[in-house]
Motif scaffolding. Structure first.
Motif, PDB file in Angstrom:
ATOM      1  N   GLU A 264       0.840  -1.210   0.000  1.00  0.00           N
ATOM      2  CA  GLU A 264       0.000   0.000   0.000  1.00  0.00           C
ATOM      3  C   GLU A 264       0.869   1.251   0.000  1.00  0.00           C
ATOM      4  O   GLU A 264       0.614   2.211  -0.741  1.00  0.00           O
ATOM      5  N   LYS A 265       1.912   1.243   0.814  1.00  0.00           N
ATOM      6  CA  LYS A 265       2.815   2.396   0.882  1.00  0.00           C
ATOM      7  C   LYS A 265       3.564   2.573  -0.443  1.00  0.00           C
ATOM      8  O   LYS A 265       3.770   3.694  -0.914  1.00  0.00           O
ATOM      9  N   ALA A 266       3.988   1.450  -1.028  1.00  0.00           N
ATOM     10  CA  ALA A 266       4.726   1.508  -2.289  1.00  0.00           C
ATOM     11  C   ALA A 266       3.866   2.098  -3.403  1.00  0.00           C
ATOM     12  O   ALA A 266       4.338   2.918  -4.211  1.00  0.00           O
ATOM     13  N   VAL A 267       2.610   1.706  -3.451  1.00  0.00           N
ATOM     14  CA  VAL A 267       1.703   2.233  -4.473  1.00  0.00           C
ATOM     15  C   VAL A 267       1.456   3.720  -4.244  1.00  0.00           C
ATOM     16  O   VAL A 267       1.407   4.514  -5.198  1.00  0.00           O
ATOM     17  N   ASP A 268       1.316   4.113  -2.987  1.00  0.00           N
ATOM     18  CA  ASP A 268       1.143   5.542  -2.683  1.00  0.00           C
ATOM     19  C   ASP A 268       2.355   6.346  -3.155  1.00  0.00           C
ATOM     20  O   ASP A 268       2.209   7.449  -3.694  1.00  0.00           O
ATOM     21  N   ILE A 269       3.547   5.795  -2.942  1.00  0.00           N
ATOM     22  CA  ILE A 269       4.763   6.480  -3.398  1.00  0.00           C
ATOM     23  C   ILE A 269       4.729   6.651  -4.911  1.00  0.00           C
ATOM     24  O   ILE A 269       5.012   7.735  -5.446  1.00  0.00           O
ATOM     25  N   CYS A 270       4.385   5.573  -5.636  1.00  0.00           N
ATOM     26  CA  CYS A 270       4.342   5.628  -7.102  1.00  0.00           C
ATOM     27  C   CYS A 270       3.295   6.626  -7.591  1.00  0.00           C
ATOM     28  O   CYS A 270       3.492   7.301  -8.611  1.00  0.00           O
ATOM     29  N   ALA A 271       2.187   6.718  -6.865  1.00  0.00           N
ATOM     30  CA  ALA A 271       1.101   7.614  -7.265  1.00  0.00           C
ATOM     31  C   ALA A 271       1.338   9.053  -6.817  1.00  0.00           C
ATOM     32  O   ALA A 271       0.528   9.942  -7.112  1.00  0.00           O
ATOM     33  N   GLY A 272       2.408   9.292  -6.090  1.00  0.00           N
ATOM     34  CA  GLY A 272       2.722  10.648  -5.654  1.00  0.00           C
ATOM     35  C   GLY A 272       1.951  11.100  -4.437  1.00  0.00           C
ATOM     36  O   GLY A 272       1.908  12.297  -4.129  1.00  0.00           O
ATOM     37  N   ARG A 273       1.356  10.159  -3.719  1.00  0.00           N
ATOM     38  CA  ARG A 273       0.601  10.512  -2.525  1.00  0.00           C
ATOM     39  C   ARG A 273       1.535  10.568  -1.313  1.00  0.00           C
ATOM     40  O   ARG A 273       2.557   9.861  -1.280  1.00  0.00           O
ATOM     41  N   PRO A 274       1.207  11.358  -0.300  1.00  0.00           N
ATOM     42  CA  PRO A 274       2.072  11.462   0.890  1.00  0.00           C
ATOM     43  C   PRO A 274       2.090  10.145   1.667  1.00  0.00           C
ATOM     44  O   PRO A 274       1.067   9.469   1.794  1.00  0.00           O
ATOM     45  N   VAL A 275       3.249   9.782   2.178  1.00  0.00           N
ATOM     46  CA  VAL A 275       3.399   8.529   2.931  1.00  0.00           C
ATOM     47  C   VAL A 275       4.214   8.782   4.185  1.00  0.00           C
ATOM     48  O   VAL A 275       5.042   9.697   4.239  1.00  0.00           O
ATOM     49  N   GLU A 276       3.969   7.963   5.201  1.00  0.00           N
ATOM     50  CA  GLU A 276       4.718   8.060   6.450  1.00  0.00           C
ATOM     51  C   GLU A 276       5.149   6.671   6.902  1.00  0.00           C
ATOM     52  O   GLU A 276       4.511   5.664   6.565  1.00  0.00           O
TER      53      GLU A 276
END
Length: 652
Positions: A264-276
């Motif tokens: 889930e975090k990896a996909v957020d990174i690829c999509a340009g969404r903020p991650v923590e």
């Protein structure tokens, strides 16, 4: 539809339960989110063969992670806790810097690198609960600790928790009460030493569940009843913990959930969404190994029975494939004479094993990599075979698609709307490295296909040796053909030499027993005169011309050769030739035709003698040549007195 992302997963120690649980979680989440996954496995084997004097080639597997740079992934999931055990000569940041430009999610270790985030369990809190449970609930005072690798972040935090709780309760800890394991089950010697140094030990606290297998094994060998004479706790709550005898008390590290979160975090990174970054809670799971009496509900027992039956089915499948695999590899080895057939057969092997898709990536040339040598990453890998269900494609060497970081797996063979999940195995044979095998398989199947990949690596070595031998045999055959040609053919004229002619005469006679034939002997007129007046180069030219005329007239009926110097001979079947007088006439006519158009300052003339005979087993060719030579001598009386044309030249 948006872009389908490809996640690269770097993971090691996959013969243990925790990494496999991580892979299951990653795969489940990737399937639900429709993303591609390529696993790069650092499979180690030294722990399985440590009792044998076998050379350790596990250093090869530390190179497999570098191949992720060629695969053109969008993001990496790096299970660093399972890698650092084997990355002995490289610190974490140096390892991460290898993948500059690729964002990542780090598992089981922390990072402050802006390129990545981390997902970890609360190691300190989970171990704290284990130790406090033994001290507070069971009133224990003498606890020994079996830790994990010293450079592993999980192990560092768990050890800190053990020491902290012991200090809070004013319980002594000496060096003899602690050991450093490697997170594998093959730590029996460490457990033996702990028991020897601490004969009054009340409990063994293990930094992970895998090492408790050795704890159980050694304690039972010493006659200690687990949960009664000695208590044992672990960490991770892998599937095996529930089926230990007695079931294992442990802190839960939900690797399956960790894998899901990582995707889930990896996909957020690829999509340009903020991650923590994330720290997961570690719950204490109390079972009988710590001395507690646990009443299991009917549903828990039913679930455990279902899972146990699933494990039994997996073992049966593994056994079936273990029997089948060697036979398939044997069939593959039989194709080692033909490179293309070998690669096609490998695809057939994977299809018959039920694999949906497989890819064989090979280096341009195999690499010999010595232990301790500086590793130089190949720049490309070439797709040699792609199998999708029953369809198998083998690429010609000059047409193989390649991956190099700018061209990736999807560029080599598009999967269309299907997402894929490949597990990569390094193909080696000892110090020789060939490339990667990528298979769409389940994490539970890794053990079998690891063995198969080792066999395939050996098969590739066999193929390589066969190819070299074939090239050597081809060169040897070519040389032999040249030597044979030289041995039986005259270098100047291209017709048989003396040896070749005699072999031809013997063979001709044996093949035509009882049939009539003719032996011809011919002589170039006045060769010495040509050599003396025009040079040996012109003499050689005259010999070649004479050989061509003799071959043209006699060669259509049989074999001819240069017997030596200016002498020629031949043998023909009587039934296929014209009258011998006509053959002699034809020789003279060919000479005249040549002389008419030749610009040479000399004539080419040939004297011929022919004798008839019947082919028989005990024929005397020396006598035959003697008779033919008598006819030749009579013919020589009719030749020109000189071969020199009416031109001016000086006698040398």
């Amino acid at each position: 539809m948006g872009k389908k992302f490809t996640i690269g997963v770097l993971i090691g120690n996959v013969h243990t339960a925790h990494p496999k649980d991580l892979m299951r979680g990653i795969r489940a989440a990737a399937s639900g989110m429709d993303v591609n996954v390529i696993y790069f496995l650092g499979t180690q084997s030294v722990r399985f063969n440590q009792k044998f004097a076998l050379e350790d080639f596990d250093y090869q597997y530390n190179t497999v992670y570098d191949y992720a740079k060629l695969a053109k992934v969008d993001v990496l999931i790096i299970a660093y806790g399972s890698l650092c055990i084997f990355q002995k000569n490289e610190d974490k940041q140096a390892f991460l810097d290898k993948f500059a430009g690729i964002p990542y999610v780090l598992l089981e270790d922390a990072t402050d690198d802006p390129r990545g985030i981390y997902v970890m369990v609360d190691n300190f809190g989970g171990m704290q609960k284990c130790v406090e449970h033994l001290i507070i609930e069971h009133h224990l005072k003498h606890l020994v600790y079996l830790g994990g690798p010293e450079d592993n972040q999980d192990a560092i935090e768990r050890k800190a928790a053990f020491l902290n709780v012991m200090a809070e309760h004013h319980l002594p800890v000496t060096p003899e009460m602690m050991a450093v394991g490697d997170y594998s089950e093959f730590v029996d010697n460490l457990v033996e030493q702990l028991l020897k140094d601490n004969p009054d030990a009340e409990a063994i606290i293990s930094a992970n569940d895998e090492m408790t297998v050795a704890c159980y094994r050694v304690c039972k060998a010493h006659g200690l009843r687990i949960g009664k004479d000695i208590l044992i706790t672990g960490f991770d709550d892998v599937e095996r913990a529930r089926y230990s005898n007695p079931p294992l008390t442990t802190a839960s590290q939900d690797a399956y959930k960790m894998g899901q979160i990582a995707v889930e975090k990896a996909v957020d990174i690829c999509a340009g969404r903020p991650v923590e970054s994330v720290r997961l809670d570690a719950e204490l799971i109390i079972r009988e190994s710590c001395g507690c009496k646990v009443t299991r509900r009917a549903k828990e027992k039913a679930d455990e029975k279902t899972e146990l039956l699933h494990i039994i089915d997996e073992l049966r499948l593994f056994q079936h494939k273990s029997w089948l695999g060697p036979f398939l590899i044997r069939d593959l080895m039989q194709e080692a004479e033909n490179e293309k057939s070998f690669y096609r057969k490998s695809g057939e092997v994977f299809y018959h094993l039920g694999i949906r898709s497989s890819m064989l990536y090979l280096l341009e040339q195999p690499v010999t990599y010595e232990n301790g040598q500086k590793w130089k990453m190949p720049q490309r890998m070439y797709l040699t075979m792609h199998q999708y269900r029953e369809n198998i494609q083998v690429f010609e060497k000059q047409e193989r698609p390649y991956i190099d970081g700018s061209f990736g797996v999807l560029d080599c063979c598009s999967s269309g709307e299907d997402h894929f999940s490949y597990i990569s195995f390094l193909l080696i044979d000892g110090k020789r490295q060939y490339g990667l095998l990528m298979l769409e398989i389940e994490p539970e199947e890794i053990s079998f296909y690891y063995i198969l990949a080792l066999q395939l690596g050996t098969s590739l070595r066999f193929l390589e040796a066969n190819i070299k031998q074939k090239k050597y045999r081809d060169r040897l055959r070519e040389k032999n053909e040249v030597l044979n040609f030289i041995a039986i053919y005259d270098e100047l004229t291209g017709i048989y030499n003396r040896r070749g002619l005699m072999e031809s005469l013997v063979r001709f006679n044996q093949d035509n027993l009882g049939k009539k034939a003719c032996l011809m002997i011919a002589d170039l007129d006045h060769l010495k005169e040509i050599n003396d007046n025009f040079g040996h180069a012109e003499g050689d030219c005259a010999i070649r011309t004479a050989a061509g005329i003799v071959k043209e007239v006699f060669g259509q009926y049989g074999d001819v050769g240069r017997f030596g110097g200016d002498e020629f001979a031949g043998i023909v079947r009587y039934s296929e030739m014209e009258e011998k007088e006509q053959l002699i006439y034809n020789i003279h006519q060919k000479c005249e035709q040549y002389n008419e158009h030749s610009m040479k300052p000399y004539y080419v003339g040939i004297s011929v003698g022919v004798v008839e005979f019947v082919c028989e087993k005990k024929i005397d060719f020396i006598e035959m040549f003697k008779h033919a030579d008598e006819y030749l001598y009579e013919e020589k009386k009719k030749r020109r007195k000189t071969v020199c044309r009416n031109v001016n030249f000086e006698n040398s």
